[in-house]
Design a protein around this motif. Structure first.
Motif, short mmCIF file in Angstrom:
data_model
loop_
_atom_site.label_atom_id
_atom_site.label_comp_id
_atom_site.label_asym_id
_atom_site.label_seq_id
_atom_site.Cartn_x
_atom_site.Cartn_y
_atom_site.Cartn_z
N ALA A 471 0.81 -1.22 0.00
CA ALA A 471 0.00 0.00 0.00
C ALA A 471 0.85 1.27 0.00
CB ALA A 471 -0.94 0.00 1.20
N GLN A 472 2.09 1.18 -0.47
CA GLN A 472 2.96 2.35 -0.39
C GLN A 472 2.42 3.53 -1.19
OE1 GLN A 472 6.72 2.45 -2.45
NE2 GLN A 472 6.31 0.54 -3.52
N ARG A 473 1.84 3.28 -2.35
CA ARG A 473 1.33 4.39 -3.16
C ARG A 473 0.11 5.03 -2.51
NH1 ARG A 473 1.79 1.22 -8.83
NH2 ARG A 473 1.42 -0.48 -7.36
N PHE A 474 -0.71 4.21 -1.86
CA PHE A 474 -1.84 4.76 -1.11
C PHE A 474 -1.33 5.66 0.01
CE2 PHE A 474 -4.84 4.90 2.31
CZ PHE A 474 -6.08 4.98 1.71
N ALA A 475 -0.33 5.18 0.76
CA ALA A 475 0.20 5.96 1.89
C ALA A 475 0.80 7.28 1.42
CB ALA A 475 1.25 5.13 2.63
N LEU A 476 1.57 7.23 0.33
CA LEU A 476 2.18 8.46 -0.19
C LEU A 476 1.11 9.45 -0.64
CD1 LEU A 476 5.16 6.96 -2.24
CD2 LEU A 476 5.34 8.47 -0.26
N LEU A 477 0.08 8.95 -1.31
CA LEU A 477 -0.99 9.84 -1.76
C LEU A 477 -1.72 10.45 -0.57
CD1 LEU A 477 -2.64 10.99 -4.11
CD2 LEU A 477 -4.11 8.96 -3.96
N GLU A 478 -2.00 9.65 0.43
CA GLU A 478 -2.68 10.15 1.63
C GLU A 478 -1.89 11.28 2.28
OE1 GLU A 478 -4.19 8.58 6.02
OE2 GLU A 478 -3.38 7.15 4.58
N MET A 479 -0.57 11.08 2.44
CA MET A 479 0.27 12.12 3.03
C MET A 479 0.21 13.41 2.21
SD MET A 479 3.74 9.97 3.85
CE MET A 479 3.63 8.24 4.27
N LYS A 480 0.32 13.27 0.91
CA LYS A 480 0.37 14.45 0.04
C LYS A 480 -0.96 15.20 0.03
CE LYS A 480 4.01 12.54 -2.90
NZ LYS A 480 4.39 12.04 -4.24
N VAL A 481 -2.07 14.47 0.01
CA VAL A 481 -3.38 15.13 0.02
C VAL A 481 -3.56 15.93 1.31
CG1 VAL A 481 -5.88 14.72 0.14
CG2 VAL A 481 -4.49 13.49 -1.54
N MET A 482 -3.23 15.32 2.44
CA MET A 482 -3.40 16.03 3.72
C MET A 482 -2.50 17.25 3.82
SD MET A 482 -5.84 14.41 4.97
CE MET A 482 -6.45 13.42 3.59
N LEU A 483 -1.27 17.14 3.33
CA LEU A 483 -0.36 18.29 3.38
C LEU A 483 -0.82 19.41 2.45
CD1 LEU A 483 3.08 16.44 3.49
CD2 LEU A 483 2.08 17.85 5.31
N VAL A 484 -1.33 19.07 1.27
CA VAL A 484 -1.83 20.09 0.34
C VAL A 484 -2.98 20.86 0.96
CG1 VAL A 484 -3.14 20.40 -1.81
CG2 VAL A 484 -1.03 19.05 -1.82
N TYR A 485 -3.94 20.15 1.52
CA TYR A 485 -5.10 20.83 2.12
C TYR A 485 -4.68 21.65 3.34
CZ TYR A 485 -8.79 19.03 -0.84
OH TYR A 485 -9.62 18.78 -1.91
N LEU A 486 -3.82 21.10 4.18
CA LEU A 486 -3.40 21.82 5.38
C LEU A 486 -2.63 23.09 5.03
CD1 LEU A 486 -3.01 21.95 8.47
CD2 LEU A 486 -0.96 20.54 8.17
N LEU A 487 -1.62 22.99 4.16
CA LEU A 487 -0.75 24.13 3.87
C LEU A 487 -1.39 25.16 2.96
CD1 LEU A 487 2.61 22.19 3.47
CD2 LEU A 487 1.88 23.59 5.42
N SER A 488 -2.48 24.80 2.29
CA SER A 488 -3.18 25.78 1.46
C SER A 488 -3.92 26.81 2.32
CB SER A 488 -4.17 25.08 0.53
OG SER A 488 -5.24 24.50 1.27
N ARG A 489 -4.22 26.44 3.55
CA ARG A 489 -5.01 27.32 4.42
C ARG A 489 -4.29 27.74 5.69
NH1 ARG A 489 -10.54 26.07 3.79
NH2 ARG A 489 -10.92 27.48 5.55
N PHE A 490 -3.23 26.98 6.08
CA PHE A 490 -2.59 27.25 7.36
C PHE A 490 -1.07 27.19 7.24
CE2 PHE A 490 -6.76 25.47 8.12
CZ PHE A 490 -7.29 26.33 9.07
N SER A 491 -0.42 27.87 8.17
CA SER A 491 1.03 27.80 8.30
C SER A 491 1.37 27.15 9.63
CB SER A 491 1.67 29.19 8.22
OG SER A 491 1.53 29.74 6.93
N LEU A 492 2.53 26.51 9.69
CA LEU A 492 2.99 25.84 10.90
C LEU A 492 4.17 26.61 11.47
CD1 LEU A 492 2.96 22.26 9.34
CD2 LEU A 492 1.17 23.28 10.76
#
Length: 525
Positions: A471-492
């Protein structure tokens, strides 16, 4: 006169002590009898005393052992009661895991539970030999790019759910304190997010663990993944004793909950003809033999025989997907958020790429657009290098095999069926020979200009060879989707509670930050 029963007892005790001494001698001299460089073991804990006492994390201990023996290409180490040949040479790793894979098809039986009543032993990762090969062949079509792409829309739903929650929380926080920086412990936060992704994409269950923190699915997920350190230690030391004491490795109540979720979902869908683009649906199709093989160059399972899945098999693979996507993805996202907060320039550059993506897509990025984000891929790759959830992997020799000759083993090392091999992924990722200044967060290592310079088989965050994470491709996609949505609206950002410098918690079974991964989350203007 000494009673006869005393003589009998003494004879029994003496016999047991002699057998124990002989067993200890064979264990203690397992590698010295073969002339292999090794770390001298202690009873029960082998070379893991510092880990058992919570003085050193598993990652730090692995690096210490690796650095001690890397000049030898391979050496002997003792993981509690199990001797392993730790391989430090990338070329030998290639040979074992790919070229001569037929000699090392299995994992070692770290948790040898009863196959008849424990989902753990029916999971793909626990299967061996032909049983593993047939199951892998059956499941591979469910994890191809095309199938994962179909689950992309479900990931986006969770991403939007995540930013909606953060928007509400930061607004409330600003209203009560005048400060719009929300301080979060990111492991707790991302564990809830990845729980919802897995619930939606694997089990067909819609939950919101951020807004509804005590929902049953999340509570049971935490129960089954928060393994008791003493139980884990007990299984590492003596599986037979733990089974004799009837102490299960997984929480039985939580395991039964997930069994029932899968069974109820299958029953409902079969009865009502419900179809969703999720893992349960794919496993149901595999059970009916409806999945067709697609191109899957990474899995190396061509020519296998399809296995007819039972409901128990489906439940076990769904559970494996839960383990793989719940804890490990949350761990990588946690470390990534910390690294972005403490490396502002990297965060700014990544947000620039995310902003361009959102502008082009009208706020609704496609699968191809997210997968095509070059700098995002570099950031995730470097995070996986520095903080690999799968600290090491292993293989079990299934046919007699001789490792190549080295300076310390001029005739090579003869391995027999049952001998274990350790592949120290985390230590390889931190070897300055392959990754200069390895403790520095530098996504440029994986730029298009530089990634070809990474020596093969020195970067293996998902394992390597035919037994690479399915499931490596699923895991990589999941990480990238969450980071895109998070960083589009918020800064850390770093806050007073952020632990600087970062230290790995030596008392945690899983890879985690000592003191907690506290980071400030601030809405972007």
């Amino acid at each position: 006169m000494v009673p006869d029963w005393w003589t009998l007892c003494w004879s029994v005790v003496s016999g047991v002590l002699v057998l124990a001494a002989l067993r200890w001698y064979r264990f203690h001299t397992h590698f010295s009898r073969r002339g292999l460089p090794h770390a001298t073991p202690l009873p029960f804990v082998g070379n893991m005393l510092d880990m058992a006492l919570g003085r050193k994390s598993r990652t730090d201990l692995l690096i210490a052992l690796y650095n001690r023996f890397r000049k030898h290409h391979y050496a002997g180490v003792y993981f509690f009661g199990m001797p392993f040949v730790m391989v430090t040479d990338p070329e030998i790793i290639r040979t074992i895991t790919v070229k001569d894979f037929d000699h090392f098809t299995d994992h070692n039986d770290m948790i040898n539970a009863d196959r008849n009543d424990n989902l753990l032993q029916k999971m793909l990762i626990s299967l061996n030999g032909k049983e593993w090969h047939d199951m892998r062949t059956t499941l591979s079509p469910a994890f191809t790019t095309t199938k994962i792409k179909n689950m992309f829309v479900l990931m986006k739903e969770t991403g939007q759910q995540m930013v909606n929650y953060l928007s509400e929380r930061t607004a409330e926080h600003k209203g009560s304190s005048g400060n719009d920086v929300l301080i979060l412990e990111m492991k707790e936060f991302f564990t809830r997010v990845t729980n919802d992704v897995i619930a939606n994409t694997a089990f067909g269950v819609r939950v919101d663990s951020l807004s509804e923190p005590n929902n049953t699915f999340y509570s049971m997920g935490r129960t089954i993944t928060n393994m008791n350190a003493l139980v884990v230690f007990g299984y590492f030391v003596s599986q037979k004793l733990m089974k004799l004491l009837n102490i299960p490795f997984l929480d039985q109540r939580a395991e039964q909950y997930f069994r029932s979720v899968v069974a109820d979902t299958i029953k409902t869908r079969d009865k009502e003809g419900i179809v969703r683009p999720d893992v349960i649906q794919l496993l149901m199709q595999a059970r009916r033999g409806e999945l067709k093989a697609e191109e899957d160059e990474e899995n190396g399972t061509s020519g296998g025989r399809r296995k007819r899945l039972t409901d128990e098999d489906v439940a076990a693979q769904a559970m494996l997907f839960f383990f793989a996507g719940f804890e490990t993805v949350a761990t990588v996202l946690t470390f990534c958020s910390y690294l972005l907060a403490t490396n502002e320039e990297v965060q700014r550059r990544l947000q620039q790429e995310v902003d361009e993506l959102m502008q082009k897509s009208g706020g609704q990025p496609s699968y191809e657009q997210i997968v095509g984000c070059q700098y995002l891929d570099m950031v995730v790759s470097e995070t996986l290098r520095m903080y690999t959830p799968g600290t090491n992997s292993d293989r079990k020799c299934v046919k007699p095999y001789r490792l190549p000759a080295t300076d310390t083993c001029p005739d090579g090392l003869q391995l027999e069926p049952g001998d274990g091999v350790w592949i120290p992924a985390h230590a390889l990722h931190h070897d300055e020979k392959y990754f200069p200044d390895p403790e520095r967060f530098d996504p440029e290592r994986f730029s298009p200009e530089n990634k070809h310079l990474v020596k093969p088989f020195t970067y293996i965050p998902f394992g390597v060879g035919p037994r690479i994470c399915i499931a490596q491709r699923f895991a990589l996609l999941e990480m990238k989707v969450m980071l895109v949505y998070l960083l589009s609206r918020f800064s850390l950002q770093v806050v007073d509670k952020t632990p600087v410098p970062l230290k790995i918690d030596p008392k945690s079974v899983a890879l985690s930050i000592s003191g907690g991964a506290w980071v400030g989350v601030r809405p972007r203007c």
